[in-house]
Design a protein around this motif. Structure first.
Motif, PDB file in Angstrom:
ATOM      1  N   ILE A  15      50.313  -7.465 156.612  1.00  0.00           N
ATOM      2  CA  ILE A  15      48.607  -7.544 156.540  1.00  0.00           C
ATOM      3  C   ILE A  15      48.318  -8.363 157.675  1.00  0.00           C
ATOM      4  O   ILE A  15      46.985  -8.572 157.726  1.00  0.00           O
ATOM      5  CB  ILE A  15      48.146  -7.807 155.072  1.00  0.00           C
ATOM      6  CG1 ILE A  15      48.784  -9.237 154.536  1.00  0.00           C
ATOM      7  CG2 ILE A  15      48.783  -6.549 154.144  1.00  0.00           C
ATOM      8  CD1 ILE A  15      47.997  -9.762 153.123  1.00  0.00           C
ATOM      9  N   ASP A  27      53.623 -10.342 155.051  1.00  0.00           N
ATOM     10  CA  ASP A  27      53.153  -9.232 154.053  1.00  0.00           C
ATOM     11  C   ASP A  27      52.559 -10.256 152.996  1.00  0.00           C
ATOM     12  O   ASP A  27      52.229 -11.337 153.084  1.00  0.00           O
ATOM     13  CB  ASP A  27      54.234  -8.527 153.360  1.00  0.00           C
ATOM     14  CG  ASP A  27      55.300  -9.427 152.560  1.00  0.00           C
ATOM     15  OD1 ASP A  27      55.197 -10.433 152.212  1.00  0.00           O
ATOM     16  OD2 ASP A  27      56.487  -8.921 152.630  1.00  0.00           O
ATOM     17  N   ARG A  28      51.730  -9.492 151.827  1.00  0.00           N
ATOM     18  CA  ARG A  28      51.060 -10.314 150.953  1.00  0.00           C
ATOM     19  C   ARG A  28      51.682 -11.459 150.471  1.00  0.00           C
ATOM     20  O   ARG A  28      51.283 -12.461 149.960  1.00  0.00           O
ATOM     21  CB  ARG A  28      50.569  -9.423 149.810  1.00  0.00           C
ATOM     22  CG  ARG A  28      49.407  -9.944 148.938  1.00  0.00           C
ATOM     23  CD  ARG A  28      48.659  -9.166 148.046  1.00  0.00           C
ATOM     24  NE  ARG A  28      48.037  -8.042 148.852  1.00  0.00           N
ATOM     25  CZ  ARG A  28      46.711  -8.299 149.687  1.00  0.00           C
ATOM     26  NH1 ARG A  28      46.226  -9.433 149.284  1.00  0.00           N
ATOM     27  NH2 ARG A  28      46.244  -7.317 150.232  1.00  0.00           N
ATOM     28  N   GLU A  29      52.966 -11.004 149.720  1.00  0.00           N
ATOM     29  CA  GLU A  29      53.746 -12.017 149.033  1.00  0.00           C
ATOM     30  C   GLU A  29      53.916 -13.091 149.881  1.00  0.00           C
ATOM     31  O   GLU A  29      54.093 -14.255 149.440  1.00  0.00           O
ATOM     32  CB  GLU A  29      55.217 -11.366 148.719  1.00  0.00           C
ATOM     33  CG  GLU A  29      55.987 -12.170 147.711  1.00  0.00           C
ATOM     34  CD  GLU A  29      57.107 -11.561 147.189  1.00  0.00           C
ATOM     35  OE1 GLU A  29      58.084 -12.149 146.948  1.00  0.00           O
ATOM     36  OE2 GLU A  29      57.344 -10.145 147.345  1.00  0.00           O
ATOM     37  N   GLU A  46      51.068 -15.537 150.170  1.00  0.00           N
ATOM     38  CA  GLU A  46      50.954 -16.031 148.681  1.00  0.00           C
ATOM     39  C   GLU A  46      51.720 -17.144 148.602  1.00  0.00           C
ATOM     40  O   GLU A  46      51.486 -18.462 147.910  1.00  0.00           O
ATOM     41  CB  GLU A  46      50.995 -15.142 147.778  1.00  0.00           C
ATOM     42  CG  GLU A  46      49.917 -14.128 147.549  1.00  0.00           C
ATOM     43  CD  GLU A  46      49.977 -13.017 146.631  1.00  0.00           C
ATOM     44  OE1 GLU A  46      51.128 -12.753 145.904  1.00  0.00           O
ATOM     45  OE2 GLU A  46      49.016 -12.115 146.230  1.00  0.00           O
ATOM     46  N   GLY A  70      42.617 -17.421 148.143  1.00  0.00           N
ATOM     47  CA  GLY A  70      43.422 -17.240 149.500  1.00  0.00           C
ATOM     48  C   GLY A  70      44.230 -18.502 149.961  1.00  0.00           C
ATOM     49  O   GLY A  70      44.347 -19.587 149.319  1.00  0.00           O
ATOM     50  N   LEU A 122      42.564 -13.488 150.082  1.00  0.00           N
ATOM     51  CA  LEU A 122      43.224 -12.123 149.626  1.00  0.00           C
ATOM     52  C   LEU A 122      42.651 -11.432 148.380  1.00  0.00           C
ATOM     53  O   LEU A 122      43.038 -10.047 148.369  1.00  0.00           O
ATOM     54  CB  LEU A 122      44.551 -12.444 149.538  1.00  0.00           C
ATOM     55  CG  LEU A 122      45.444 -13.262 150.694  1.00  0.00           C
ATOM     56  CD1 LEU A 122      46.790 -13.746 150.206  1.00  0.00           C
ATOM     57  CD2 LEU A 122      45.420 -12.408 151.914  1.00  0.00           C
ATOM     58  N   THR A 123      41.853 -12.120 147.670  1.00  0.00           N
ATOM     59  CA  THR A 123      41.311 -11.611 146.549  1.00  0.00           C
ATOM     60  C   THR A 123      40.021 -11.936 146.326  1.00  0.00           C
ATOM     61  O   THR A 123      39.417 -13.079 146.612  1.00  0.00           O
ATOM     62  CB  THR A 123      42.151 -11.801 145.193  1.00  0.00           C
ATOM     63  OG1 THR A 123      41.934 -13.233 144.870  1.00  0.00           O
ATOM     64  CG2 THR A 123      43.653 -11.527 145.294  1.00  0.00           C
ATOM     65  N   VAL A 144      42.727  -7.798 144.465  1.00  0.00           N
ATOM     66  CA  VAL A 144      43.183  -7.658 145.786  1.00  0.00           C
ATOM     67  C   VAL A 144      42.109  -6.798 146.451  1.00  0.00           C
ATOM     68  O   VAL A 144      41.560  -5.917 146.165  1.00  0.00           O
ATOM     69  CB  VAL A 144      44.484  -7.030 145.826  1.00  0.00           C
ATOM     70  CG1 VAL A 144      45.042  -6.816 147.331  1.00  0.00           C
ATOM     71  CG2 VAL A 144      45.373  -7.844 145.111  1.00  0.00           C
ATOM     72  N   PRO A 165      42.269  -6.640 154.090  1.00  0.00           N
ATOM     73  CA  PRO A 165      43.105  -7.444 153.121  1.00  0.00           C
ATOM     74  C   PRO A 165      42.927  -8.636 153.467  1.00  0.00           C
ATOM     75  O   PRO A 165      43.398  -9.756 152.387  1.00  0.00           O
ATOM     76  CB  PRO A 165      44.577  -6.999 153.407  1.00  0.00           C
ATOM     77  CG  PRO A 165      44.589  -6.538 154.829  1.00  0.00           C
ATOM     78  CD  PRO A 165      43.047  -5.812 155.059  1.00  0.00           C
ATOM     79  N   VAL A 166      42.404  -9.381 154.461  1.00  0.00           N
ATOM     80  CA  VAL A 166      42.198 -10.728 154.672  1.00  0.00           C
ATOM     81  C   VAL A 166      40.801 -10.957 155.316  1.00  0.00           C
ATOM     82  O   VAL A 166      40.119 -10.285 156.048  1.00  0.00           O
ATOM     83  CB  VAL A 166      43.161 -11.105 155.791  1.00  0.00           C
ATOM     84  CG1 VAL A 166      43.220 -12.792 156.096  1.00  0.00           C
ATOM     85  CG2 VAL A 166      44.575 -11.002 155.366  1.00  0.00           C
TER      86      VAL A 166
END
Length: 168
Positions: free
Chosen positions: A33, A52-54, A57, A79, A122-123, A128, A136-137
């Motif tokens: 992402i 990636d998202r993980e 995070e 974020g 990110l959220t 999300v 996504p960002v």
């Protein structure tokens, strides 16, 4: 600033089991992402860091509640602090070029990462963010925390659907 760099290095050490150099930053397992390139010391694929998202995070998330010019009322975002990401990748530049999925580009001074609480959201409101929701960002400043940040200068730096950060 030095204290913060030690803190972020500790995050990288605990995450990767050692100092975050190319062999220590894992490759993304999920959908990529965000890509970071340019004047950076730490990479995981060629001369870039791909997240990636993980992975994002794991750098560390913070919450930010602010009014924005694009939403009604105050919105809750979560974020990665931009300064944490810059420290993680070993940023050596003075300017960040944020590139959106549609190739829109905006320049953000690296100093914003250390002078404001800007995040890579990110959220939004616990969900999300999809591409439809500016994800996504999404670069988010605490706009209502000061008159200075509640201005067109910072609104224009708030790129959404960010896919690539180029450090210069």
């Amino acid at each position: 600033m030095r204290v913060f760099r030690v803190c972020c290095l500790a995050i990288a050490v605990s995450w990767a089991g050692g100092v975050a150099y190319s062999e220590d930053i894992p490759l993304p397992e999920g959908d990529i992402i965000l890509k970071v390139s340019g004047a950076i010391e730490n990479t995981n694929l060629g001369d870039t860091v791909q997240f990636d998202r993980e992975m994002l995070e794991k750098i560390g998330m913070v919450d930010l509640v602010t009014a924005t010019p694009w939403h009604d009322g105050r919105i809750s975002f979560s974020g990665v602090p931009l300064r944490s990401l810059l420290d993680f990748v070993g940023s050596q530049g003075e300017t960040i070029v944020a590139v959106a999925l549609n190739d829109y580009e905006v320049e953000i001074p690296v100093s914003d990462a250390f002078d404001t609480e800007v995040i890579l959201a990110l959220t939004m409101n616990g969900e999300v963010m999809s591409v439809r929701d500016k994800g996504p960002v999404f670069v988010i400043y605490p706009y209502d925390s000061s008159e200075k940040l509640n201005s067109q200068t910072y609104f224009s730096r708030s790129a959404w659907q960010v896919a690539h950060l180029i450090i210069r």
